[in-house]
Design a protein around this motif. Structure first.
Motif, mmCIF file in Angstrom:
data_model
loop_
_atom_site.group_PDB
_atom_site.id
_atom_site.type_symbol
_atom_site.label_atom_id
_atom_site.label_comp_id
_atom_site.label_asym_id
_atom_site.label_seq_id
_atom_site.Cartn_x
_atom_site.Cartn_y
_atom_site.Cartn_z
ATOM 1 N N TYR A 185 -108.788 -6.874 75.432
ATOM 2 C CA TYR A 185 -109.431 -7.652 76.320
ATOM 3 C C TYR A 185 -109.019 -7.843 77.712
ATOM 4 N N PHE A 192 -114.055 -9.947 74.027
ATOM 5 C CA PHE A 192 -114.027 -11.203 75.098
ATOM 6 C C PHE A 192 -113.588 -12.491 74.193
ATOM 7 N N PHE A 234 -111.938 -14.629 69.883
ATOM 8 C CA PHE A 234 -112.143 -13.236 70.314
ATOM 9 C C PHE A 234 -113.402 -12.695 69.372
#
Length: 650
Positions: free
Chosen positions: A616, A584, A602
């Motif tokens: 993602y 994420f 990230f």
């Protein structure tokens, strides 16, 4: 002794007083229940099963022990035990209820008597607590790690004042077990539902919570089966402390050392190992030819020990040999069942690549960054003849233009040493709610609207714990050709949940340029898109904290941030979309040369095994979300293959 070593040839001519195990008199436990192993509590909480209490007595049946569904096969000359007589801590188990009978428990509310808020929702039905699936296993692991990270953050703040380090993994496991956040409580021979071969674990408590191996310290997990004439132990799983430097010629063969006696340790008081408990269970399992789950413990230079589930093995042979102390120890030869996907073998291959003993199959470039990163990034294609992606300029961070400078100046801290949690004079810490947003080993504690890191001009130490995302990635990554989705990104290293992977580098676009170029640009990152929401932070109710401690996980970017990595970018441009991602993004701000900029960092959503593709969620256009099927057709077909795939993205 907790584990074995990798397979190597055994020179039995050097072993004194060798006796086959069949010639020894078995020693059974004094009661029908399996033994318990005492763990030392260092976190100020009461020990719990499987640390101290027995697994049950005839008067106090325990839900930790249930009927195993797998059959136990007998060997010639021995009576087949009746599975209807499998002990449930010394009592017959209750008949299994149907799933429909237990679904009303899916939102079971915890008892406030366990140190948990009375409004804490378990969210796991009684059925799923006994028999798991992939979704439940992931749910338990994510919630455990979220709680462990928050407890680590609290303890890190205390440690800076007291110097005392506590085992927060044990405390987190205690809290969740006490409140029913667990699965696969029903002990069984064979597969643990929902746990996949190759799954990795950073704590033994994780394996306890998902029912892969219920012993928090002992290396052999077993249960007692009631036969016609006597009770019989059967082995369920073992944890082997195999290291990379062992002489392991065949990664599908394991020589495992028995438990107890310290027979292989010269520095401790040693004694001959006894044919009892776990050792006896392995011997009986050899005769019955039942499968055993094998978890390999692997030492990682950066992360300590990592455990990988290597699948099902069968015990082929057992013998006794002298340990380093001169005392007798049991040895068991296990062989991996064929047809299972690679797990430990993958780790062995990667280690050879790192040490230069063998080359990476399909290697095109050893470092596509041309030295721009401190760690090389390999370019690999073992699928077809394509020699690489389209040309782009590698740049490790984001490129802003002057018009994007934030209106409000960002002032860094004035700390002259290390930034400390709770320091009222540290402006960076106060912007993060009084805590450092990372644990002591650099793992992100929770998603936040915006994380404020100390910038390059802050006077605190360069190794300040609040400088995680700006120091570059620490993983050995590779860009590889996928079978049907172009190029992708993965890691040679195991990745712990919350670990920083990389930032999204590229050119920041204004709205006009974005609208003009987006149609022909497949490397756009846009914070204005609609992203699937998910819960990653801990639940305050589980440790009786006020909900205000759990700040919203919704992002709060100072302005619409649109980044293109088409012409300029880094490894993040190769991360593909997935509707069930394992990565994420998180906005991070820090000051540089008196100006402040937002970066997109990230982080790993959950533990990621080596050579697993990193993905993602690309999100959905706001236009498409608002206009539905009448919106311009900019969406792209999704090929992620996830059970929750929505069929499109963009």
């Amino acid at each position: 002794m907790d584990g074995g070593s990798g397979y190597s040839s055994v020179d039995k001519s050097r072993v004194l007083d060798v006796k086959p195990l069949r010639s020894l008199v078995p020693v059974f436990p004094s009661t029908l229940q399996a033994p318990s192993f005492v763990g030392q509590s260092t976190s100020g909480f009461s020990p719990f099963y499987p640390f101290t209490s027995p697994q049950g007595t005839p008067s106090t049946p325990d839900l930790n022990q249930q009927i195993p569904p797998a059959p136990i096969r007998s060997f010639p000359g021995e009576q087949q035990p009746h599975l209807s007589d499998v002990t449930n801590g010394g009592t017959r188990p209750h008949p299994k209820k149907s799933r429909s009978q237990n679904r009303y428990n899916s939102l079971y509310v915890a008892d406030s008597g366990n140190g948990t808020s009375s409004d804490f929702v378990v969210g796991i039905s009684l059925v799923d607590r006994h028999d798991g699936n992939r979704e439940v296993v992931n749910n338990v692991l994510v919630r455990f790690d979220a709680l462990r990270r928050r407890l680590s953050q609290i303890e890190d703040a205390k440690e800076s004042r007291t110097g005392i380090i506590r085992r927060v993994d044990l405390k987190a496991g205690n809290i969740l077990m006490s409140n029913g956040v667990r699965t696969n409580m029903r002990k069984r021979v064979g597969v643990a539902p929902g746990v996949e071969i190759g799954d990795i674990f950073f704590f033994r408590m994780e394996m306890c919570l998902v029912g892969l191996h219920s012993q928090s310290m002992a290396g052999i997990d077993y249960m007692i089966v009631q036969g016609d004439f006597e009770e019989q132990p059967v082995a369920l799983s073992i944890v082997s402390s195999v290291e990379y430097d062992d002489d392991v010629e065949d990664s599908d063969v394991l020589i495992y050392s028995g438990h107890g006696g310290n027979a292989n340790n010269k520095d401790k008081k040693a004694a001959d190992q006894k044919l009892e408990r776990g050792n006896l269970a392995l011997e009986r399992t050899l005769h019955w030819a039942n499968e055993v789950r094998v978890i390999r413990g692997i030492k990682d230079n950066l992360k300590g020990k990592v455990y990988v589930y290597d699948g099902l093995y069968k015990i082929l042979e057992s013998w006794i040999e002298k340990g380093r102390s001169g005392c007798n120890m049991f040895k068991y030869k296990l062989v991996r069942m064929p047809g299972q996907p690679g797990a430990f073998a993958v780790w062995k291959s990667i280690q050879k690549w790192k040490e230069g003993f063998s080359s990476r199959a399909g290697l095109i470039l050893p470092d596509l960054t041309s030295g721009s990163e401190s760690i090389p990034v390999a370019l690999v294609n073992d699928v077809d003849d394509e020699r690489g992606p389209a040309h782009f300029n590698y740049f490790p961070t984001i490129k802003y233009v002057k018009s994007f400078k934030l209106v409000k100046p960002y002032f860094g801290c004035n700390c002259r040493n290390a930034c400390l949690p709770g320091d009222p004079n540290c402006s960076c810490i106060q912007k993060n709610g009084g805590y450092i947003p990372y644990t002591a080993n650099g793992v992100l504690v929770g998603r936040k609207p915006l994380i404020h890191e100390c910038g390059p001009t802050c006077p605190c130490f360069p190794n300040c714990k609040n400088r995680v995302s700006q120091t570059g990635f620490k993983l050995r990554l590779e860009v590889f050709k996928t079978k049907n989705r172009g190029w992708g990104l993965r890691s040679w290293d195991p990745i712990r949940a919350g670990t920083f992977i990389c930032e999204f580098a590229g050119e920041v676009l204004d709205k006009l340029r974005k609208d003009r170029e987006e149609e022909n640009d497949d490397y756009i990152f846009d914070t204005t898109r609609v992203y699937e929401s998910f819960k990653w932070n801990y639940e305050p109710g589980v440790i009786e904290e006020d909900s205000s401690h759990d700040s919203t996980e919704e992002y709060n970017v100072a302005f619409p941030l649109i980044i293109s990595a088409k012409n300029v970018g880094n490894v993040a441009r190769f991360m593909n979309h997935s509707c069930s991602p394992n990565v994420f993004w998180q906005p991070v701000m820090y000051e540089h040369n008196t100006e402040s900029f937002v970066h997109i960092a990230f982080f790993a959503m959950r533990h990621v095994p080596p050579l697993t593709e990193l993905t993602y969620d690309y999100g959905m256009s706001c236009t498409y979300e608002s206009e539905g099927n009448n919106a311009p057709s900019k969406k792209k077909n999704c090929l992620c293959g996830s059970p929750k795939c929505r069929g499109y993205f963009g």
